[in-house]
Design an enzyme around this catalytic site. Structure first.
Site, short mmCIF file in Angstrom:
data_model
loop_
_atom_site.label_atom_id
_atom_site.label_comp_id
_atom_site.label_asym_id
_atom_site.label_seq_id
_atom_site.Cartn_x
_atom_site.Cartn_y
_atom_site.Cartn_z
N ARG A 40 17.32 116.96 -17.08
CA ARG A 40 16.03 116.80 -17.74
C ARG A 40 15.87 117.96 -18.73
NH1 ARG A 40 15.18 115.99 -12.20
NH2 ARG A 40 14.46 113.89 -11.63
N LYS A 43 12.58 118.17 -10.06
CA LYS A 43 11.24 117.81 -9.59
C LYS A 43 11.07 118.19 -8.13
CE LYS A 43 10.22 114.03 -12.81
NZ LYS A 43 9.85 112.60 -12.93
N HIS A 71 14.94 112.90 -23.44
CA HIS A 71 15.20 112.09 -22.25
C HIS A 71 16.16 110.94 -22.55
CE1 HIS A 71 13.84 112.42 -18.15
NE2 HIS A 71 13.76 111.10 -18.03
N ARG A 86 19.55 111.80 -21.46
CA ARG A 86 19.70 111.65 -20.00
C ARG A 86 19.96 110.19 -19.64
NH1 ARG A 86 18.13 113.87 -14.88
NH2 ARG A 86 16.79 112.50 -13.62
N HIS A 102 17.88 112.05 -8.42
CA HIS A 102 16.91 111.05 -7.98
C HIS A 102 16.84 111.05 -6.45
CE1 HIS A 102 17.38 108.46 -11.88
NE2 HIS A 102 16.55 109.46 -12.03
N TYR A 133 19.51 101.61 -14.42
CA TYR A 133 20.62 101.67 -15.36
C TYR A 133 21.58 100.50 -15.22
CZ TYR A 133 18.73 106.29 -16.09
OH TYR A 133 17.87 107.31 -16.36
#
Length: 306
Positions: free
Chosen positions: A145, A169, A239, A242, A265, A274
């Site tokens: 990120r 995150k 992004h 990414r 994730h 994806y």
């Protein structure tokens, strides 16, 4: 409600340990919420009604906020009210039964491999060129990120073992491998980094022209300038690189679980988006390149009948 907002912000910062970007968004959302309530002469949290919140959502829609933005602001409000209820500051959580607006799920935009190659084809002459080359190669080469990239410290890079340590995150730390090509340009940049440091002892890997850490806004300006120079007419954000990293990895045969780990994730369902991008591209390529993918091939056969 200033005291309640301050208490909540301290809670998400010190107890939930959310990232500064998330904390900033929460704070901005709650300040806007408070300002609106004050126009209704509502100054105390216990005086807020369900109708006040519903009317605020209508107000946001009338002021052309997107559904996604409204949904995010409502999530902030719900979390805030739940915190106040759990702490006993309010007797009832009036936000609990308010439903979030349904957001339309759209596939993220992805660059083609050719577009990425053109973007990363940077002729390096100055310290800024080497910095930009290293940043973009690292961003596309790892799927970081933008906040993770710009928060990298010199101590986060292990050049000997070809890995970097980043904090994502929820302050979750992960180790990401870096390839030889990316590693080469990081090493090249590090030779020029002292020219950017201005004799300052900054711990950040990527520096601005004043010797401090690079901001998101500055990175965005750099990216937009390069896109214009390369004549890449796509709506690209940091992004996007990414998303492109993940999609290209999948298309070249990487396992979905591996991509999940690399992206950081927590839920593989997030990574599965994806596969939809990849499947769409397969369908488009089939329609474009297979000689019998359209009705015109049927018409062609009928014209060739003997």
């Amino acid at each position: 409600m200033d005291n309640e907002i301050e208490d909540y912000i301290n809670y998400v910062r010190f107890e939930r340990r959310l990232t500064e970007n998330t904390i900033y968004s929460y704070h901005e959302d709650l300040i806007k919420y408070r300002d609106y309530l004050e126009t209704l002469k509502v100054f105390k949290a216990e005086d807020i009604t369900k109708e006040d919140i519903s009317n605020y959502l209508i107000y946001l829609k009338q002021n052309e906020y997107t559904i996604t933005s409204i949904a995010r602001k409502l999530t902030t409000i719900k979390n805030f009210h739940n915190y106040l209820f759990q702490k006993g500051i309010i007797k009832h959580d009036v936000s609990q039964t308010i439903e979030r607006p349904k957001t339309k799920k759209s596939l993220p935009k992805v660059m083609t491999v050719d577009e990425v190659d053109r973007l990363l084809n940077i002729e390096c002459k100055t310290a800024f060129d080497y910095r930009n080359k290293a940043m973009l190669e690292l961003l596309y080469g790892t799927g970081l990120r933008i906040s993770e990239l710009l928060n990298l410290k010199l101590s986060d890079i292990d050049l000997e073992n070809c890995i970097i340590r980043c904090v994502g995150k929820g302050n979750k730390e992960r180790i990401v491998p870096i390839g030889e090509y990316v590693l080469y340009y990081i090493n090249e940049y590090l030779k020029y980094r002292p020219k950017l440091s201005k004799n300052k002892k900054s711990e950040y890997l990527f520096l601005n022209n004043l010797g401090g850490g690079l901001s998101r806004f500055s990175f965005f300006k750099i990216l937009k300038r390069l896109l214009k120079e390369k004549n890449i007419n796509v709506d690209v954000s940091p992004h996007t690189l990414r998303h492109s990293f993940a999609t290209h990895m999948l298309e070249y045969g990487a396992d979905l679980r591996t991509i999940q780990e690399l992206l950081g994730h927590s839920d593989i369902a997030t990574t599965k988006i994806y596969t939809h991008i990849s499947n769409n591209r397969i369908k488009n390529d089939y329609k474009k390149y297979h000689p019998r993918s359209s009705k015109s091939s049927i018409e062609g056969d009928s014209n060739n009948e003997i």
